[in-house]
Design a protein around this motif. Structure first.
Motif, PDB file in Angstrom:
ATOM      1  N   VAL A  23      -0.185 -15.554  -5.779  1.00  0.00           N
ATOM      2  CA  VAL A  23      -1.561 -15.036  -6.572  1.00  0.00           C
ATOM      3  C   VAL A  23      -2.578 -14.643  -5.011  1.00  0.00           C
ATOM      4  O   VAL A  23      -2.921 -13.715  -5.108  1.00  0.00           O
ATOM      5  CB  VAL A  23      -2.193 -16.236  -6.984  1.00  0.00           C
ATOM      6  CG1 VAL A  23      -3.716 -15.775  -7.408  1.00  0.00           C
ATOM      7  CG2 VAL A  23      -1.542 -16.444  -8.321  1.00  0.00           C
ATOM      8  N   ALA A  24      -2.431 -15.367  -3.972  1.00  0.00           N
ATOM      9  CA  ALA A  24      -3.119 -14.733  -2.842  1.00  0.00           C
ATOM     10  C   ALA A  24      -2.664 -13.731  -2.423  1.00  0.00           C
ATOM     11  O   ALA A  24      -3.630 -12.456  -2.049  1.00  0.00           O
ATOM     12  CB  ALA A  24      -2.977 -15.924  -1.624  1.00  0.00           C
ATOM     13  N   ALA A  25      -1.422 -13.218  -2.476  1.00  0.00           N
ATOM     14  CA  ALA A  25      -0.867 -11.864  -1.934  1.00  0.00           C
ATOM     15  C   ALA A  25      -1.551 -10.890  -2.955  1.00  0.00           C
ATOM     16  O   ALA A  25      -1.794  -9.578  -2.435  1.00  0.00           O
ATOM     17  CB  ALA A  25       0.690 -11.766  -2.024  1.00  0.00           C
ATOM     18  N   HIS A  26      -1.439 -11.024  -4.163  1.00  0.00           N
ATOM     19  CA  HIS A  26      -1.915 -10.090  -5.304  1.00  0.00           C
ATOM     20  C   HIS A  26      -3.363 -10.075  -5.121  1.00  0.00           C
ATOM     21  O   HIS A  26      -4.114  -8.840  -5.264  1.00  0.00           O
ATOM     22  CB  HIS A  26      -1.876 -10.548  -6.670  1.00  0.00           C
ATOM     23  CG  HIS A  26      -0.164 -10.456  -6.949  1.00  0.00           C
ATOM     24  ND1 HIS A  26       0.076  -8.644  -7.451  1.00  0.00           N
ATOM     25  CD2 HIS A  26       0.996 -11.156  -7.282  1.00  0.00           C
ATOM     26  CE1 HIS A  26       1.488  -8.972  -7.757  1.00  0.00           C
ATOM     27  NE2 HIS A  26       2.014 -10.177  -7.661  1.00  0.00           N
ATOM     28  N   SER A  27      -4.027 -10.801  -4.646  1.00  0.00           N
ATOM     29  CA  SER A  27      -5.582 -10.736  -4.444  1.00  0.00           C
ATOM     30  C   SER A  27      -5.968 -10.137  -3.110  1.00  0.00           C
ATOM     31  O   SER A  27      -6.758  -9.150  -3.390  1.00  0.00           O
ATOM     32  CB  SER A  27      -6.293 -12.273  -4.043  1.00  0.00           C
ATOM     33  OG  SER A  27      -5.999 -13.151  -5.389  1.00  0.00           O
ATOM     34  N   ALA A  28      -5.181 -10.074  -2.120  1.00  0.00           N
ATOM     35  CA  ALA A  28      -5.329  -9.220  -0.943  1.00  0.00           C
ATOM     36  C   ALA A  28      -5.128  -7.735  -1.369  1.00  0.00           C
ATOM     37  O   ALA A  28      -5.760  -6.737  -1.052  1.00  0.00           O
ATOM     38  CB  ALA A  28      -4.406  -9.705  -0.082  1.00  0.00           C
ATOM     39  N   VAL A  29      -4.057  -7.640  -2.213  1.00  0.00           N
ATOM     40  CA  VAL A  29      -3.894  -6.460  -2.922  1.00  0.00           C
ATOM     41  C   VAL A  29      -4.852  -5.647  -3.413  1.00  0.00           C
ATOM     42  O   VAL A  29      -5.288  -4.485  -3.461  1.00  0.00           O
ATOM     43  CB  VAL A  29      -2.543  -6.092  -3.518  1.00  0.00           C
ATOM     44  CG1 VAL A  29      -2.197  -4.955  -4.494  1.00  0.00           C
ATOM     45  CG2 VAL A  29      -1.034  -6.447  -2.804  1.00  0.00           C
ATOM     46  N   ALA A  30      -5.530  -6.574  -4.483  1.00  0.00           N
ATOM     47  CA  ALA A  30      -6.783  -6.151  -5.131  1.00  0.00           C
ATOM     48  C   ALA A  30      -7.808  -5.708  -4.090  1.00  0.00           C
ATOM     49  O   ALA A  30      -8.564  -4.658  -4.434  1.00  0.00           O
ATOM     50  CB  ALA A  30      -7.224  -7.134  -6.080  1.00  0.00           C
ATOM     51  N   LEU A  31      -8.060  -6.550  -3.319  1.00  0.00           N
ATOM     52  CA  LEU A  31      -9.211  -6.063  -2.068  1.00  0.00           C
ATOM     53  C   LEU A  31      -8.783  -4.628  -1.342  1.00  0.00           C
ATOM     54  O   LEU A  31      -9.624  -3.806  -1.374  1.00  0.00           O
ATOM     55  CB  LEU A  31      -9.000  -7.282  -0.856  1.00  0.00           C
ATOM     56  CG  LEU A  31     -10.164  -6.840   0.368  1.00  0.00           C
ATOM     57  CD1 LEU A  31     -11.321  -6.716  -0.139  1.00  0.00           C
ATOM     58  CD2 LEU A  31      -9.595  -7.800   1.528  1.00  0.00           C
ATOM     59  N   ARG A  32      -7.638  -4.553  -1.303  1.00  0.00           N
ATOM     60  CA  ARG A  32      -7.073  -3.202  -0.790  1.00  0.00           C
ATOM     61  C   ARG A  32      -7.355  -1.924  -1.681  1.00  0.00           C
ATOM     62  O   ARG A  32      -8.000  -0.969  -1.336  1.00  0.00           O
ATOM     63  CB  ARG A  32      -5.605  -3.011  -0.181  1.00  0.00           C
ATOM     64  CG  ARG A  32      -5.098  -1.653   0.305  1.00  0.00           C
ATOM     65  CD  ARG A  32      -3.789  -1.728   0.478  1.00  0.00           C
ATOM     66  NE  ARG A  32      -2.888  -2.009  -0.633  1.00  0.00           N
ATOM     67  CZ  ARG A  32      -1.594  -1.946  -0.867  1.00  0.00           C
ATOM     68  NH1 ARG A  32      -0.855  -1.952   0.341  1.00  0.00           N
ATOM     69  NH2 ARG A  32      -0.863  -2.147  -1.686  1.00  0.00           N
ATOM     70  N   LEU A  58       1.439  -4.584   2.075  1.00  0.00           N
ATOM     71  CA  LEU A  58       0.490  -4.606   2.947  1.00  0.00           C
ATOM     72  C   LEU A  58       1.074  -4.628   4.284  1.00  0.00           C
ATOM     73  O   LEU A  58       0.362  -3.773   5.197  1.00  0.00           O
ATOM     74  CB  LEU A  58      -0.416  -5.849   2.777  1.00  0.00           C
ATOM     75  CG  LEU A  58      -0.976  -6.118   1.331  1.00  0.00           C
ATOM     76  CD1 LEU A  58      -1.599  -7.544   1.006  1.00  0.00           C
ATOM     77  CD2 LEU A  58      -2.225  -5.225   1.067  1.00  0.00           C
ATOM     78  N   LEU A  59       2.119  -5.285   4.423  1.00  0.00           N
ATOM     79  CA  LEU A  59       2.794  -5.368   5.929  1.00  0.00           C
ATOM     80  C   LEU A  59       4.236  -4.895   5.648  1.00  0.00           C
ATOM     81  O   LEU A  59       5.081  -5.720   5.450  1.00  0.00           O
ATOM     82  CB  LEU A  59       2.682  -7.011   6.569  1.00  0.00           C
ATOM     83  CG  LEU A  59       1.018  -7.157   6.850  1.00  0.00           C
ATOM     84  CD1 LEU A  59       1.366  -8.664   6.964  1.00  0.00           C
ATOM     85  CD2 LEU A  59       0.664  -6.415   7.921  1.00  0.00           C
ATOM     86  N   PRO A  60       4.570  -3.502   5.752  1.00  0.00           N
ATOM     87  CA  PRO A  60       6.127  -3.178   5.392  1.00  0.00           C
ATOM     88  C   PRO A  60       6.683  -3.894   6.591  1.00  0.00           C
ATOM     89  O   PRO A  60       6.656  -3.932   7.738  1.00  0.00           O
ATOM     90  CB  PRO A  60       5.863  -1.664   5.953  1.00  0.00           C
ATOM     91  CG  PRO A  60       4.442  -1.419   5.316  1.00  0.00           C
ATOM     92  CD  PRO A  60       3.442  -2.591   5.858  1.00  0.00           C
ATOM     93  N   GLY A  61       8.020  -4.358   6.051  1.00  0.00           N
ATOM     94  CA  GLY A  61       9.045  -4.794   6.956  1.00  0.00           C
ATOM     95  C   GLY A  61       8.802  -6.427   6.921  1.00  0.00           C
ATOM     96  O   GLY A  61       9.817  -7.018   7.635  1.00  0.00           O
ATOM     97  N   THR A  62       8.040  -7.008   6.416  1.00  0.00           N
ATOM     98  CA  THR A  62       8.010  -8.230   6.293  1.00  0.00           C
ATOM     99  C   THR A  62       9.156  -9.079   5.685  1.00  0.00           C
ATOM    100  O   THR A  62       9.539 -10.159   6.520  1.00  0.00           O
ATOM    101  CB  THR A  62       6.494  -8.972   5.804  1.00  0.00           C
ATOM    102  OG1 THR A  62       5.477  -8.207   6.279  1.00  0.00           O
ATOM    103  CG2 THR A  62       6.446 -10.383   5.841  1.00  0.00           C
ATOM    104  N   ILE A  63       9.699  -8.716   4.846  1.00  0.00           N
ATOM    105  CA  ILE A  63      10.563  -9.457   3.994  1.00  0.00           C
ATOM    106  C   ILE A  63      11.746  -9.467   5.060  1.00  0.00           C
ATOM    107  O   ILE A  63      12.516 -10.270   5.263  1.00  0.00           O
ATOM    108  CB  ILE A  63      11.034  -8.852   2.749  1.00  0.00           C
ATOM    109  CG1 ILE A  63       9.960  -8.837   1.725  1.00  0.00           C
ATOM    110  CG2 ILE A  63      12.393  -9.252   2.189  1.00  0.00           C
ATOM    111  CD1 ILE A  63      10.245  -8.237   0.476  1.00  0.00           C
TER     112      ILE A  63
END
Length: 472
Positions: free
Chosen positions: A339-348, A76-81
């Motif tokens: 789980v929250a991150a995967h939920s945002a991916v589902a929204l996308r 979702l936000l490349p470069g975050t890691i």
């Protein structure tokens, strides 16, 4: 949802996100690609730097962002890691950088493909927040609380909000409202106020209490592993455990926990004795010579809670809940943020596939979010119901059979690399639970660890020496 329906009063399409935590920020990053304006609303005023805030008291305790969640954030936000690492977080390989006593014994530190991000929750949030607020069209309304949803049972059209200082109420019209306000979300009640049926809710409460203290790490421990002594939910006694996490600033964050009847005390002088009385005293040994930097922080809000928004017979257009507003987990499993991150991916995924003007968009997103929560929910609640005094509905027969299989799998993973790899893949939310049933894994589970079982802590003599401790 037509384009006209997501058009705000000024003629620009708008979405409103309730909650400026990780789930809300990730949702905003997705919405910014599909609407002209994204307004994030939060009661808190955001701190300067990686510091705690009032509305997120659980941030004081250990937060482990697993690789499945970290990769989702990165998508979702490349470069975050890289930004997390640059800010002081550590990317710790799993299980190489993990010394853990599981319910059925010590796990070996074999090479693997998974990892976790080790740092404070405040740092995780700060890095994501800075990136999202730099996106075009995204604004944050700090010190603002939600009062009610606008619209009716068929369609949510915005949010009524109030400044927490002045108390003035205003209406934020929007084509999509995303509730990511966390464990204390009032989404179900607000939908009922619009005339919708009561949202079905399930809870499983092990009575867990957890306490945290931060210590100065010994010199030259920059590559120190995460160390965890987990509770055994199958020993017919209350569960107790502790986890030591290396965090930014040359510190160790140690969180200890206990279920109903064996809760940890809240006093600083009682912290180390509690940790020493665990199934293994390793964590207590490690902190015995470390300098405490904080007092003890205690939290009791650890119940697993799942709200089934997707089961509403006619879900309203224009409203989605995700993150902890949908499912909150016992923190000891370290899955909530992922789980929250995967939920945002589902929204996308749904927005990219169907577009923001697609009829039934909200219901589709809610079903996808529910799928992202289902596996972690089954794992967490299936374990928690084993503790004495746990409160909640007993799981169905299929879930009880799965629980027995997972118990044996945990034992097999102490000596079988194939089983351990599959376990790490699933626990880090990098693979579906069905991977635990693959033939090679099932064969290893049936066979057990045999003589290869790891019977002693996998911490090395060199790591112990850094802490002034002799080999074990």
């Amino acid at each position: 949802m037509s384009h006209a329906d997501i058009t705000a009063a000024a003629g620009r399409s708008r979405a409103v996100v309730l909650g400026a935590g990780l789930a809300g920020m990730l949702a905003a990053s997705v919405l910014a690609r599909h609407v002209d304006e994204v307004v994030i609303v939060d009661r808190d005023r955001m701190p300067e730097g990686a510091r705690p805030r009032k509305g997120l008291p659980q941030a004081r305790h250990a937060h482990l962002l697993m690789s499945g969640g970290a990769r989702a954030v990165e998508s979702l936000l490349p470069g975050t890691i890289e930004r997390w690492v640059s800010a002081g977080a550590r990317r710790i390989a799993l299980p190489t950088g993990l010394v853990v006593m599981g319910p059925r014994g010590w796990f070996p530190r074999w090479p693997g493909s998974q990892f976790l991000m080790a740092c404070t929750r405040d740092l995780l949030d700060l890095v994501v927040r800075e990136q999202v607020l730099a996106l075009p069209g995204v604004t944050l309304r700090e010190g603002t609380e939600a009062v009610a949803l606008l619209g009716d049972a068929r369609r949510v059209t915005g949010l009524r909000v109030r400044d927490t200082g002045a108390g003035a109420v205003e209406q934020l019209e929007a084509g999509l409202v995303v509730d990511a306000s966390g464990r204390g979300s009032q989404a179900a009640r607000r939908l009922s106020e619009l005339g919708l049926p009561v949202v079905h809710e399930e809870t499983v409460d092990s009575g867990l209490v957890y306490v945290t203290r931060i210590f100065r790490a010994p010199p030259d421990t920059d590559r120190f592993p995460v160390v965890s002594v987990q509770a055994d939910p199958h020993g017919r006694r209350a569960g107790q455990g502790a986890t030591l996490v290396p965090i930014e600033g040359g510190r160790w964050l140690v969180t200890a926990s206990g279920t109903r009847g064996a809760e940890p005390p809240g006093g600083a002088e009682e912290f180390e004795p509690f940790v020493r009385a665990l199934r293994d005293p390793l964590v207590a040994d490690l902190i015995s010579r470390a300098e405490p930097l904080t007092d003890v922080a205690l939290t009791r809000s650890t119940v697993n809670r799942r709200r089934f928004f997707e089961r509403l017979p006619s879900p309203p257009e224009g409203f989605v809940a995700l993150g902890d507003a949908v499912a909150t987990f016992n923190p000891v499993y370290g899955q909530g943020m992922s789980v929250a991150a995967h939920s945002a991916v589902a929204l996308r995924r749904v927005l990219d596939e169907r577009g923001a003007d697609s009829p039934g968009l909200a219901g589709r997103v809610q079903r996808e979010v529910a799928r992202a929560s289902a596996g972690p929910w089954d794992l967490a609640t299936g374990e928690d119901m084993n503790y004495p005094g746990a409160i909640g509905e007993r799981p169905p027969l299929a879930a009880r059979l799965l629980r027995g299989y997972v118990q044996r799998l945990m034992w097999a993973a102490t000596g079988d690399p194939v089983v351990l790899r599959a376990l790490m893949d699933v626990m880090t939310l990098s693979a579906p639970m069905s991977d635990l049933m693959k033939p090679a894994v099932a064969l290893g589970v049936a066979r057990g660890p045999g003589r290869a079982a790891q019977r002693e802590p996998s911490i090395t003599a060199a790591e112990l020496a850094l802490c002034g401790l002799p080999p074990r």
